[in-house]
Design an enzyme around this catalytic site. Sequence first.
Site, mmCIF file in Angstrom:
data_model
loop_
_atom_site.group_PDB
_atom_site.id
_atom_site.type_symbol
_atom_site.label_atom_id
_atom_site.label_comp_id
_atom_site.label_asym_id
_atom_site.label_seq_id
_atom_site.Cartn_x
_atom_site.Cartn_y
_atom_site.Cartn_z
ATOM 1 N N SER A 207 1.117 -1.492 -0.116
ATOM 2 C CA SER A 207 0.017 -0.001 -0.027
ATOM 3 C C SER A 207 0.738 1.456 -0.400
ATOM 4 C CB SER A 207 -1.095 0.027 1.282
ATOM 5 O OG SER A 207 -0.222 0.233 2.273
ATOM 6 N N GLN A 210 1.977 3.723 -3.508
ATOM 7 C CA GLN A 210 1.358 4.697 -4.670
ATOM 8 C C GLN A 210 1.792 5.652 -4.396
ATOM 9 O OE1 GLN A 210 -0.774 6.280 -2.110
ATOM 10 N NE2 GLN A 210 -2.180 7.477 -2.991
ATOM 11 N N ASN A 270 2.175 10.978 12.254
ATOM 12 C CA ASN A 270 1.740 10.896 13.974
ATOM 13 C C ASN A 270 1.997 11.841 14.715
ATOM 14 O OD1 ASN A 270 3.887 9.790 15.835
ATOM 15 N ND2 ASN A 270 3.920 8.792 14.305
ATOM 16 N N CYS A 310 7.554 27.979 17.152
ATOM 17 C CA CYS A 310 8.119 26.290 16.346
ATOM 18 C C CYS A 310 6.510 25.771 16.059
ATOM 19 C CB CYS A 310 8.531 25.823 18.361
ATOM 20 S SG CYS A 310 7.975 25.456 19.225
ATOM 21 N N CYS A 327 -6.771 6.051 10.885
ATOM 22 C CA CYS A 327 -5.448 5.606 9.674
ATOM 23 C C CYS A 327 -5.835 5.011 8.713
ATOM 24 C CB CYS A 327 -4.054 5.042 10.678
ATOM 25 S SG CYS A 327 -3.531 5.601 11.886
#
Length: 409
Positions: A207, A210, A270, A310, A327
């Site tokens: 996966s 792509q 993440n 930041c 996800c």
Amino acid sequence: MGLTSRASNLAAKAIVPKVMATYRELLAQTRREIDEISTLEAHERLEAPDGTVFVDVREPDEWEEGHIPGAIYTGRGRLEQRIEGLVPDKSRPLVVYCSAGNRSVFASKTLEELGYLNVVSLAGGFSDWKRNGYEITIPRALSPDQRARYSRHLLIPEVGEEGQQRLLDARVLLVGAGGLGSPASLYLAAAGVGTLGIVDADVVDESNLQRQIVHSTERLGEPKVASAKRTLEALNPDVNVVPFEERLTSENVDRILGEGWDVIVDGADNFPTRYLVNDASVWSGIPVVHGSIFRFEGQVTVFKPHQGPCYRCLFPQPPPPELAPSCAEGGVLGVLPGIVGSLQANEALKLILDRGDSLAGRLLLFDALGTTLDEVSVRRNPDCPVCGDNPTITEYIDYIEFCSTPVEL
């Protein structure tokens, strides 16, 4: 006047010799029209903080044998073409030098004609500079193969040979070898960034293919850092890839960042890793080129510690897990990370070369569906918990993962 008389007059004019100045006469005349300074005065200017730029107009082989420290190089034959890119501010004081002080006379006159307001020629040139025992810089020379590989960089005034050497000496750490890390790493390697560190604990999955163009079908099941290393070092043998086959955590972040990186390219997939990278960069003083993508949208910015905002100035804390994209539900258009990752590579190269305006203090937003670019100004937050005036976060935090499986960007 008859035709015969007119022909005679034309013939007489044709045989009158045109008076031409000799080289010595032209040099003497031009020298009277420009200003010159002695080697002693030039050395005083070199040490004075007045922004004086030394311009070397010798031949490439002369430059490689040594030059005045901090000088910029542009051969006399390409002076008009290159100088405005090298010194856009025409009010800056310039000291022009060659080997003996003759070519620099003509070059100084040319610069004045181009509108430069404070130009002087170094009398005696580089030869006199060396005779006086002043410091010189002997540059490292690119190999013939490197000159061929990076020839398009060498033609750019803002890069040139000195800039290419900077790239070859540079060390860039990529967090992630996925959607963003793939294009960023490929273009950084192609540009000749000498050392690329890659942090990633995942293996190549079908996966991924792509959008994660640094990998291929034959690499399925292979660690991403190993796959990326093979691709990048095959692309450019000048590049050394340092793999970190591990997930970035509070326990290893100081060890990894302690290896002397100039820039961090954040392609994390993440929130916990993004916050960890941000906090580590602030405390270690390493600039971060941040990128993120979701479906058809991407964003890029630069976080320069103690010089701008930041990541926590924008988002002091991670969002609640229930508000983070799933996800499985997220998704991303395959070409989007190529665009955003390439922008990240561009920002990293500018930081290494110290050229142009970085995206520090600016958040660039890209919409692939509308093909639009928008920009949002971002300021340092004095109440930021990490880089603010009174920080409340002074040690690493390992936030919980929002998904049971890693987010695949």
